[in-house]
Design an enzyme around this catalytic site. Sequence first.
Site, mmCIF file in Angstrom:
data_model
loop_
_atom_site.group_PDB
_atom_site.id
_atom_site.type_symbol
_atom_site.label_atom_id
_atom_site.label_comp_id
_atom_site.label_asym_id
_atom_site.label_seq_id
_atom_site.Cartn_x
_atom_site.Cartn_y
_atom_site.Cartn_z
ATOM 1 N N LYS A 188 4.126 5.133 9.795
ATOM 2 C CA LYS A 188 4.525 4.092 9.354
ATOM 3 C C LYS A 188 5.919 4.072 8.648
ATOM 4 C CE LYS A 188 -0.312 2.488 8.650
ATOM 5 N NZ LYS A 188 -1.614 2.678 7.779
ATOM 6 N N GLN A 237 -3.515 3.896 2.158
ATOM 7 C CA GLN A 237 -4.171 4.267 3.104
ATOM 8 C C GLN A 237 -5.761 4.445 2.986
ATOM 9 O OE1 GLN A 237 -2.463 4.629 6.329
ATOM 10 N NE2 GLN A 237 -4.453 5.145 7.070
ATOM 11 N N ASP A 247 -1.615 -4.993 3.910
ATOM 12 C CA ASP A 247 -2.850 -4.620 4.683
ATOM 13 C C ASP A 247 -3.807 -6.111 4.897
ATOM 14 O OD1 ASP A 247 -3.216 -2.528 6.239
ATOM 15 O OD2 ASP A 247 -3.781 -1.434 4.502
#
Length: 297
Positions: free
Chosen positions: A54, A98, A121
Amino acid sequence: MTAQIIDGKAFAATLREKIAIHVAHLKRQYGITPGLAVVLVGEDPASQVYVRSKGKQTLEAGMNSYEHKLPADTTEAELLALIGQLNADPKVHGILVQLPLPGHLDEALVINAIDSTKDVDGFHISNAGLLATGQKGMVPCTPLGCLILLREFCGSLSGLNAVVIGRSNIVGKPMAQLLLRDSCTVTVVHSRTRNLQEIVRGADVVVAAVGRPLFVQGEWIKPGATVIDVGINRIEQSDGTTRLVGDVDFDSAKEVAGAITPVPGGVGPMTIACLLANTLTACCRMHSLPEPDGLTA
Ligand code: NDP
């Protein structure tokens, strides 16, 4: 009949180029650089790989990448304090924590502490609510990537029968909401569904997010249907090596489907591209600038 293979890797590369062009425009025209902060708690090897990837792709798109690596014994208070700082930082337009988090940390509490406008997200409770009610919010990256691929390969989705296999908050449920938003007739099936194969056989669009290797068989697919395989499963082969497979038995399904995503190289690359798209979208919204076309639902 052999299906058209939907090359998610190539499509994601095109999407990333489009994002990079818009980022360059933002910098040139307004002196704004979108910034993505990624928070990793602990040393889960798979998570470390994702975070590295990422970070690399964020920089390649011309954005700022801020990585925060915290030890596995980080307390909830320490993590919430960091999220508070990132929420207040004007250079940070997107925040991603994460998952999974170590067991002593409450994932829902942590995710809901992120400013919902920076929740790239799309897992914040406000964004889930906005999606469910057809309003503008941040859309989870994997379902967004599937939708962008479907729009590209099917054109209009209006009136199509879509079956989503799986009802997780991360993939299945938001996927169903997005397909509904595009006027599909949507059925969500799960582990308690009766006659699952028959239901799948009626689908013009199948999205498989089950987490079971090679679960969906070619004989379940309606001839000509579009099949999107979200699954990422590692299976052991007879020679002791492992290989990545999806939730769909690709070899049998490609003989029946009209179009199908492979694993790897299908949905996976679209997920990170959509994370960059969401960061750019969040940045544009924060500065009340026009959003680029085709990057959100
Ligand atoms: P979850 O385990 O959270 O959900 C799986 C879903 O599948 C559940 O709703 C479950 O039903 C359903 N299911 C399980 N077994 C069956 C069965 N025998 N018949 C019908 N339904 C079944 O997984 P996720 O949604 O998080 O992920 C799904 C897959 O997608 C995984 O392989 C994951 O690795 C992959 N993934 C890939 C991403 C990418 O970037 N390509 C990103 C995210 C996930 P029930 O609710 O009844 O238990």
